[in-house]
Design a protein around this motif. Structure first.
Motif, PDB file in Angstrom:
ATOM      1  N   HIS A 224      68.588  79.459  11.800  1.00 48.71           N
ATOM      2  CA  HIS A 224      69.975  78.686  11.057  1.00 48.71           C
ATOM      3  C   HIS A 224      69.400  77.101  10.861  1.00 48.71           C
ATOM      4  N   ILE A 225      68.745  76.652  11.733  1.00 48.63           N
ATOM      5  CA  ILE A 225      68.362  74.955  11.433  1.00 48.63           C
ATOM      6  C   ILE A 225      67.291  75.166  10.373  1.00 48.63           C
ATOM      7  N   SER A 226      66.575  75.996  10.365  1.00 52.41           N
ATOM      8  CA  SER A 226      65.321  75.942   9.121  1.00 52.41           C
ATOM      9  C   SER A 226      66.082  76.425   7.812  1.00 52.41           C
ATOM     10  N   ASN A 227      67.257  77.034   7.977  1.00 56.44           N
ATOM     11  CA  ASN A 227      67.953  77.347   6.698  1.00 56.44           C
ATOM     12  C   ASN A 227      68.631  76.161   6.194  1.00 56.44           C
ATOM     13  N   ILE A 228      69.097  75.382   6.984  1.00 53.77           N
ATOM     14  CA  ILE A 228      70.225  74.260   6.734  1.00 53.77           C
ATOM     15  C   ILE A 228      69.115  73.101   6.024  1.00 53.77           C
ATOM     16  N   ARG A 229      67.935  72.838   6.869  1.00 54.48           N
ATOM     17  CA  ARG A 229      66.861  71.945   6.447  1.00 54.48           C
ATOM     18  C   ARG A 229      66.264  72.331   4.935  1.00 54.48           C
ATOM     19  N   ASN A 230      65.972  73.576   4.771  1.00 52.52           N
ATOM     20  CA  ASN A 230      65.736  74.152   3.345  1.00 52.52           C
ATOM     21  C   ASN A 230      66.736  73.807   2.310  1.00 52.52           C
ATOM     22  N   LYS A 231      67.821  74.056   2.697  1.00 54.55           N
ATOM     23  CA  LYS A 231      68.905  73.976   1.619  1.00 54.55           C
ATOM     24  C   LYS A 231      69.481  72.465   1.332  1.00 54.55           C
ATOM     25  N   LEU A 232      69.388  71.882   2.252  1.00 59.77           N
ATOM     26  CA  LEU A 232      69.438  70.093   2.002  1.00 59.77           C
ATOM     27  C   LEU A 232      68.090  69.879   1.374  1.00 59.77           C
ATOM     28  N   LYS A 233      67.097  70.006   1.805  1.00 61.38           N
ATOM     29  CA  LYS A 233      65.930  69.398   1.051  1.00 61.38           C
ATOM     30  C   LYS A 233      65.713  69.862  -0.372  1.00 61.38           C
ATOM     31  N   LYS A 234      66.080  71.038  -0.565  1.00 67.68           N
ATOM     32  CA  LYS A 234      66.155  71.573  -2.033  1.00 67.68           C
ATOM     33  C   LYS A 234      66.692  70.654  -2.990  1.00 67.68           C
ATOM     34  N   ILE A 235      67.929  70.003  -2.551  1.00 64.60           N
ATOM     35  CA  ILE A 235      68.762  69.084  -3.496  1.00 64.60           C
ATOM     36  C   ILE A 235      68.363  67.554  -3.230  1.00 64.60           C
ATOM     37  N   GLY A 236      68.324  67.362  -1.800  1.00 68.67           N
ATOM     38  CA  GLY A 236      67.933  65.818  -1.681  1.00 68.67           C
ATOM     39  C   GLY A 236      66.390  65.586  -1.573  1.00 68.67           C
ATOM     40  N   GLY A 237      65.600  66.304  -1.660  1.00 65.02           N
ATOM     41  CA  GLY A 237      64.196  66.302  -1.572  1.00 65.02           C
ATOM     42  C   GLY A 237      63.549  65.697  -0.508  1.00 65.02           C
ATOM     43  N   LYS A 238      64.238  65.685   0.760  1.00 61.83           N
ATOM     44  CA  LYS A 238      63.725  65.236   1.989  1.00 61.83           C
ATOM     45  C   LYS A 238      64.344  65.835   3.065  1.00 61.83           C
ATOM     46  N   ASP A 239      63.603  65.753   4.290  1.00 58.10           N
ATOM     47  CA  ASP A 239      64.219  66.397   5.650  1.00 58.10           C
ATOM     48  C   ASP A 239      65.146  65.402   6.060  1.00 58.10           C
ATOM     49  N   TYR A 240      66.309  66.025   6.375  1.00 62.84           N
ATOM     50  CA  TYR A 240      67.593  65.445   7.171  1.00 62.84           C
ATOM     51  C   TYR A 240      67.823  65.615   8.316  1.00 62.84           C
ATOM     52  N   ILE A 241      66.999  66.729   9.134  1.00 62.51           N
ATOM     53  CA  ILE A 241      67.050  67.010  10.476  1.00 62.51           C
ATOM     54  C   ILE A 241      65.861  67.228  10.892  1.00 62.51           C
ATOM     55  N   GLU A 242      65.572  66.546  12.260  1.00 69.33           N
ATOM     56  CA  GLU A 242      64.161  66.412  12.864  1.00 69.33           C
ATOM     57  C   GLU A 242      64.314  67.347  14.149  1.00 69.33           C
ATOM     58  N   THR A 243      63.307  67.698  14.420  1.00 63.81           N
ATOM     59  CA  THR A 243      62.989  68.432  15.942  1.00 63.81           C
ATOM     60  C   THR A 243      62.529  67.303  16.770  1.00 63.81           C
ATOM     61  N   VAL A 244      63.262  67.064  17.998  1.00 65.49           N
ATOM     62  CA  VAL A 244      62.683  66.217  19.098  1.00 65.49           C
ATOM     63  C   VAL A 244      62.093  67.177  20.129  1.00 65.49           C
ATOM     64  N   TRP A 245      60.891  66.916  20.080  1.00 66.84           N
ATOM     65  CA  TRP A 245      60.242  68.194  21.044  1.00 66.84           C
ATOM     66  C   TRP A 245      60.502  68.002  22.378  1.00 66.84           C
ATOM     67  N   GLY A 246      60.882  68.896  23.078  1.00 64.54           N
ATOM     68  CA  GLY A 246      61.465  69.233  24.451  1.00 64.54           C
ATOM     69  C   GLY A 246      62.847  68.788  24.776  1.00 64.54           C
ATOM     70  N   ILE A 247      63.564  68.333  23.537  1.00 67.82           N
ATOM     71  CA  ILE A 247      64.917  68.297  23.947  1.00 67.82           C
ATOM     72  C   ILE A 247      65.838  68.886  22.997  1.00 67.82           C
ATOM     73  N   GLY A 248      65.562  68.763  21.561  1.00 67.76           N
ATOM     74  CA  GLY A 248      66.438  69.696  20.627  1.00 67.76           C
ATOM     75  C   GLY A 248      66.458  69.059  19.216  1.00 67.76           C
ATOM     76  N   PHE A 249      67.253  68.796  18.605  1.00 63.24           N
ATOM     77  CA  PHE A 249      67.564  68.555  17.259  1.00 63.24           C
ATOM     78  C   PHE A 249      68.702  67.165  17.007  1.00 63.24           C
ATOM     79  N   ARG A 250      68.149  66.454  15.961  1.00 59.13           N
ATOM     80  CA  ARG A 250      69.046  65.389  15.548  1.00 59.13           C
ATOM     81  C   ARG A 250      69.001  65.202  14.009  1.00 59.13           C
ATOM     82  N   MET A 251      69.702  64.329  13.575  1.00 61.54           N
ATOM     83  CA  MET A 251      69.831  64.146  12.083  1.00 61.54           C
ATOM     84  C   MET A 251      68.749  63.010  12.062  1.00 61.54           C
ATOM     85  N   LYS A 252      68.040  63.087  10.937  1.00 60.22           N
ATOM     86  CA  LYS A 252      67.029  62.052  10.626  1.00 60.22           C
ATOM     87  C   LYS A 252      67.135  61.325   9.639  1.00 60.22           C
TER      88      LYS A 252
END
Length: 219
Positions: free
Chosen positions: A191-219
């Motif tokens: 689901h996270i990957s799908n959101i990233r891809n859909k947002l990036k397809k329009i915005g041209g950049k990543d909006y969500i980042e993986t924080v290793w060992g913790i989880g995810f947050r807006m980038k």
């Protein structure tokens, strides 16, 4: 001008921070204990807080737990990864270890303001050029509609509600369980990957980042 509250009982460090921030066009307020800080916050709303942990009486961790709605950068001599992870998971937007470089601190303050979420009276959440409308259940990037599933919308909403925080997988699953009980840990990454891809397809950049060992947050 942005208003910053410094919570630190060290006069020397507090004075240095005040000079640095004032020079960079911030309005500065000071508190020398947790009790004084909370009293100030009862009557004032700064845009950002710089919080020391080693405070007289109520410690910084206790103060952090009582702050709502204002981004907090912890500035402390504690440097263990466990301390940093704990504070980030419990509400801090960033962690700067003493002694720190002035230019790095200013950069982290700038990033904290850049990432701060904006909520309008129309219940529209905004992060960068991503807008999420709670009433119409729609998401746009630079004005273009992004079609998300119910689960994807719930995940993005949670991340945008807490843009400065890295949210763990278990917390995400728990928070969205009422809206999307079918989402499991095994499918969360998809689901996270799908959101990233859909947002990036329009915005041209990543909006969500993986924080290793913790989880995810807006980038």
């Amino acid at each position: 001008m942005k208003k910053i509250l410094i919570i630190d009982d060290d006069i020397y460090i507090g004075d240095m921070l005040e000079r640095l921030l004032t020079k960079n066009n911030y309005v500065v307020y000071r508190a020398y204990s947790g009790t004084e800080a909370l009293y100030f916050l009862d009557n004032n709303q700064p845009d950002l807080i710089l919080l020391d942990l080693m405070l007289p009486g109520m410690n910084g961790e206790e103060v952090l737990s009582k702050i709502n709605g204002t981004p907090v950068i912890v500035v402390s001599a504690k440097s263990s990864v466990a301390d940093k992870v704990s504070l980030l998971m419990n509400g801090a937007v960033d962690y700067v270890t003493k002694p720190f470089d002035n230019s790095e601190l200013l950069a982290r303050i700038t990033v904290a303001f850049r990432n701060k979420i904006v909520t309008t009276d129309n219940a529209v959440m905004v992060f960068d050029d991503v807008s999420l409308d709670l009433m119409s259940h729609t998401v746009t990037v630079s004005g273009s509609t992004v079609h998300l599933t119910r689960t994807e919308f719930a995940i993005l909403k949670l991340l945008m509600q807490n843009p400065e925080k890295a949210i763990s997988k278990s917390v995400i699953l728990d928070r969205i369980s009422l809206d999307t009980p079918d989402c499991m840990e095994s499918s969360l990454k998809v689901h996270i990957s799908n959101i990233r891809n859909k947002l990036k397809k329009i915005g041209g950049k990543d909006y969500i980042e993986t924080v290793w060992g913790i989880g995810f947050r807006m980038k």
